[in-house]
Design a protein around this motif. Sequence first.
Motif, PDB file in Angstrom:
ATOM      1  N   LEU A 112       0.841  -1.199   0.000  1.00 49.39           N
ATOM      2  CA  LEU A 112       0.000   0.000   0.000  1.00 49.39           C
ATOM      3  C   LEU A 112       0.871   1.243   0.000  1.00 49.39           C
ATOM      4  CD1 LEU A 112      -2.873   1.238   0.238  1.00 49.39           C
ATOM      5  CD2 LEU A 112      -2.543   1.182   2.723  1.00 49.39           C
ATOM      6  N   LEU A 113       0.641   2.122  -0.969  1.00 50.83           N
ATOM      7  CA  LEU A 113       1.343   3.406  -1.045  1.00 50.83           C
ATOM      8  C   LEU A 113       0.538   4.512  -0.371  1.00 50.83           C
ATOM      9  CD1 LEU A 113       2.537   3.278  -4.759  1.00 50.83           C
ATOM     10  CD2 LEU A 113       3.913   2.864  -2.704  1.00 50.83           C
ATOM     11  N   GLY A 114      -0.772   4.362  -0.301  1.00 46.53           N
ATOM     12  CA  GLY A 114      -1.639   5.369   0.297  1.00 46.53           C
ATOM     13  C   GLY A 114      -2.941   5.479  -0.466  1.00 46.53           C
ATOM     14  N   LYS A 115      -3.578   6.621  -0.332  1.00 43.14           N
ATOM     15  CA  LYS A 115      -4.846   6.888  -1.020  1.00 43.14           C
ATOM     16  C   LYS A 115      -4.725   8.164  -1.822  1.00 43.14           C
ATOM     17  CE  LYS A 115      -7.921   4.625   2.192  1.00 43.14           C
ATOM     18  NZ  LYS A 115      -9.165   4.067   1.738  1.00 43.14           N
ATOM     19  N   VAL A 116      -5.477   8.225  -2.920  1.00 46.55           N
ATOM     20  CA  VAL A 116      -5.502   9.425  -3.752  1.00 46.55           C
ATOM     21  C   VAL A 116      -6.266  10.506  -2.993  1.00 46.55           C
ATOM     22  CG1 VAL A 116      -6.270  10.451  -5.930  1.00 46.55           C
ATOM     23  CG2 VAL A 116      -5.433   8.085  -5.882  1.00 46.55           C
ATOM     24  N   ARG A 117      -5.592  11.625  -2.742  1.00 43.12           N
ATOM     25  CA  ARG A 117      -6.223  12.746  -2.046  1.00 43.12           C
ATOM     26  C   ARG A 117      -6.693  13.810  -3.029  1.00 43.12           C
ATOM     27  NH1 ARG A 117      -3.342  15.774   2.794  1.00 43.12           N
ATOM     28  NH2 ARG A 117      -3.966  13.895   3.886  1.00 43.12           N
ATOM     29  N   ALA A 118      -5.951  14.002  -4.136  1.00 48.86           N
ATOM     30  CA  ALA A 118      -6.310  15.043  -5.094  1.00 48.86           C
ATOM     31  C   ALA A 118      -5.720  14.699  -6.452  1.00 48.86           C
ATOM     32  CB  ALA A 118      -5.795  16.403  -4.627  1.00 48.86           C
ATOM     33  N   ILE A 119      -6.244  15.336  -7.482  1.00 47.90           N
ATOM     34  CA  ILE A 119      -5.717  15.227  -8.844  1.00 47.90           C
ATOM     35  C   ILE A 119      -5.511  16.644  -9.346  1.00 47.90           C
ATOM     36  CG2 ILE A 119      -6.122  14.438 -11.197  1.00 47.90           C
ATOM     37  CD1 ILE A 119      -8.150  12.748  -8.746  1.00 47.90           C
ATOM     38  N   TYR A 120      -4.335  16.891  -9.918  1.00 51.71           N
ATOM     39  CA  TYR A 120      -4.012  18.207 -10.438  1.00 51.71           C
ATOM     40  C   TYR A 120      -3.788  18.108 -11.937  1.00 51.71           C
ATOM     41  CZ  TYR A 120      -3.023  18.883  -5.507  1.00 51.71           C
ATOM     42  OH  TYR A 120      -3.124  18.918  -4.142  1.00 51.71           O
ATOM     43  N   ASP A 121      -4.194  19.144 -12.645  1.00 51.29           N
ATOM     44  CA  ASP A 121      -3.934  19.236 -14.076  1.00 51.29           C
ATOM     45  C   ASP A 121      -3.389  20.621 -14.349  1.00 51.29           C
ATOM     46  OD1 ASP A 121      -3.808  19.291 -16.806  1.00 51.29           O
ATOM     47  OD2 ASP A 121      -5.940  18.955 -17.134  1.00 51.29           O
ATOM     48  N   HIS A 122      -2.088  20.694 -14.571  1.00 45.42           N
ATOM     49  CA  HIS A 122      -1.444  21.977 -14.841  1.00 45.42           C
ATOM     50  C   HIS A 122      -1.130  22.144 -16.324  1.00 45.42           C
ATOM     51  CE1 HIS A 122      -1.196  22.818 -10.594  1.00 45.42           C
ATOM     52  NE2 HIS A 122      -0.677  21.630 -10.391  1.00 45.42           N
ATOM     53  N   GLY A 123      -1.802  21.361 -17.159  1.00 42.89           N
ATOM     54  CA  GLY A 123      -1.655  21.517 -18.592  1.00 42.89           C
ATOM     55  C   GLY A 123      -0.831  20.436 -19.259  1.00 42.89           C
ATOM     56  N   ALA A 124       0.104  19.843 -18.552  1.00 43.36           N
ATOM     57  CA  ALA A 124       0.959  18.823 -19.156  1.00 43.36           C
ATOM     58  C   ALA A 124       0.459  17.414 -18.852  1.00 43.36           C
ATOM     59  CB  ALA A 124       2.396  18.970 -18.648  1.00 43.36           C
ATOM     60  N   GLY A 125      -0.660  17.296 -18.177  1.00 44.70           N
ATOM     61  CA  GLY A 125      -1.216  15.996 -17.831  1.00 44.70           C
ATOM     62  C   GLY A 125      -1.569  15.942 -16.360  1.00 44.70           C
ATOM     63  N   ASP A 126      -2.410  15.000 -16.007  1.00 48.14           N
ATOM     64  CA  ASP A 126      -2.865  14.888 -14.628  1.00 48.14           C
ATOM     65  C   ASP A 126      -1.782  14.327 -13.720  1.00 48.14           C
ATOM     66  OD1 ASP A 126      -5.341  15.844 -15.363  1.00 48.14           O
ATOM     67  OD2 ASP A 126      -6.272  13.872 -15.480  1.00 48.14           O
ATOM     68  N   ILE A 127      -1.795  14.794 -12.469  1.00 52.95           N
ATOM     69  CA  ILE A 127      -0.877  14.330 -11.425  1.00 52.95           C
ATOM     70  C   ILE A 127      -1.732  13.846 -10.257  1.00 52.95           C
ATOM     71  CG2 ILE A 127       0.934  15.002  -9.780  1.00 52.95           C
ATOM     72  CD1 ILE A 127       1.940  15.239 -12.589  1.00 52.95           C
ATOM     73  N   LEU A 128      -1.466  12.634  -9.766  1.00 50.94           N
ATOM     74  CA  LEU A 128      -2.154  12.110  -8.590  1.00 50.94           C
ATOM     75  C   LEU A 128      -1.375  12.507  -7.346  1.00 50.94           C
ATOM     76  CD1 LEU A 128      -2.967   8.440  -9.674  1.00 50.94           C
ATOM     77  CD2 LEU A 128      -4.420  10.458  -9.881  1.00 50.94           C
ATOM     78  N   GLU A 129      -2.062  12.998  -6.333  1.00 50.55           N
ATOM     79  CA  GLU A 129      -1.458  13.260  -5.030  1.00 50.55           C
ATOM     80  C   GLU A 129      -1.879  12.126  -4.111  1.00 50.55           C
ATOM     81  OE1 GLU A 129      -1.990  16.283  -1.296  1.00 50.55           O
ATOM     82  OE2 GLU A 129      -2.199  17.140  -3.297  1.00 50.55           O
ATOM     83  N   ILE A 130      -0.884  11.355  -3.639  1.00 48.68           N
ATOM     84  CA  ILE A 130      -1.144  10.167  -2.833  1.00 48.68           C
ATOM     85  C   ILE A 130      -0.600  10.392  -1.431  1.00 48.68           C
ATOM     86  CG2 ILE A 130      -0.734   7.685  -2.647  1.00 48.68           C
ATOM     87  CD1 ILE A 130      -0.245   7.840  -5.784  1.00 48.68           C
ATOM     88  N   HIS A 131      -1.442  10.137  -0.417  1.00 47.74           N
ATOM     89  CA  HIS A 131      -1.060  10.316   0.989  1.00 47.74           C
ATOM     90  C   HIS A 131      -1.287   9.016   1.740  1.00 47.74           C
ATOM     91  CE1 HIS A 131      -0.504  14.707   1.465  1.00 47.74           C
ATOM     92  NE2 HIS A 131      -1.189  14.726   0.346  1.00 47.74           N
ATOM     93  N   GLY A 132      -0.513   8.833   2.794  1.00 46.74           N
ATOM     94  CA  GLY A 132      -0.771   7.735   3.714  1.00 46.74           C
ATOM     95  C   GLY A 132       0.312   6.685   3.718  1.00 46.74           C
ATOM     96  N   ALA A 133      -0.026   5.544   4.322  1.00 48.13           N
ATOM     97  CA  ALA A 133       0.868   4.386   4.440  1.00 48.13           C
ATOM     98  C   ALA A 133       2.184   4.782   5.097  1.00 48.13           C
ATOM     99  CB  ALA A 133       1.093   3.727   3.081  1.00 48.13           C
ATOM    100  N   GLY A 134       2.108   5.612   6.140  1.00 43.10           N
ATOM    101  CA  GLY A 134       3.293   5.995   6.893  1.00 43.10           C
ATOM    102  C   GLY A 134       4.191   6.991   6.203  1.00 43.10           C
ATOM    103  N   ARG A 135       3.748   7.517   5.093  1.00 44.99           N
ATOM    104  CA  ARG A 135       4.545   8.476   4.328  1.00 44.99           C
ATOM    105  C   ARG A 135       4.388   9.863   4.940  1.00 44.99           C
ATOM    106  NH1 ARG A 135       5.815   7.479  -0.461  1.00 44.99           N
ATOM    107  NH2 ARG A 135       4.111   6.066  -0.825  1.00 44.99           N
ATOM    108  N   GLY A 136       5.499  10.528   5.174  1.00 45.32           N
ATOM    109  CA  GLY A 136       5.464  11.868   5.742  1.00 45.32           C
ATOM    110  C   GLY A 136       5.072  12.922   4.721  1.00 45.32           C
TER     111      GLY A 136
END
Length: 167
Positions: free
Chosen positions: A112-136
């Motif tokens: 487990l890497l975490g859960k998707v918290r947000a998706i960003y699109d700054h024009g060059a493609g979508d970026i997933l923001e993943i939080h959790g699984a002990g990651r700071g």
Amino acid sequence: MAERVCVGAIAGAFGVRGEVRLKSFTSQPNDIAAYAPLYTEDGSRSFTVRLTRPVTGGLGARLSGVETREQAEALKGVTLWADRDRLPALPDDEFYHADLIGLSVYDTGGALLGKVRAIYDHGAGDILEIHGAGRGQALLLPFTRAFVPTVDIAAGRIVADPPEDQE
């Protein structure tokens, strides 16, 4: 309450007769009117939408119940939400952002890497923001087939292959 998806936002007033400047988040901006009624995020208000003209930074629109510039200005920043069942079905390799937020993300080895918290699109493609699984810190991952080979909405999981320096 029906499941809703954010399809736009009110950027401010346009003119003196209650018209608003509407920013559409739909793939075809003019389609936003077809998904009406549109609701405020809390569902306390609903609007029918009549597009009037293209304007700088969006579309000019008339919203039901908005008759004056002051009423239009008071709505600046309000997001507009459509009932999910009013939106078109997507092809197998496309997803609404609302469907991805909250999904569990696993690496190709099953960790487990975490859960998707947000998706960003700054024009060059979508970026997933993943939080959790002990990651700071958040893991930011390009939403491409190379980095995200599997999305299983029904199972509520994503399989990702992040670069080794980001795991």
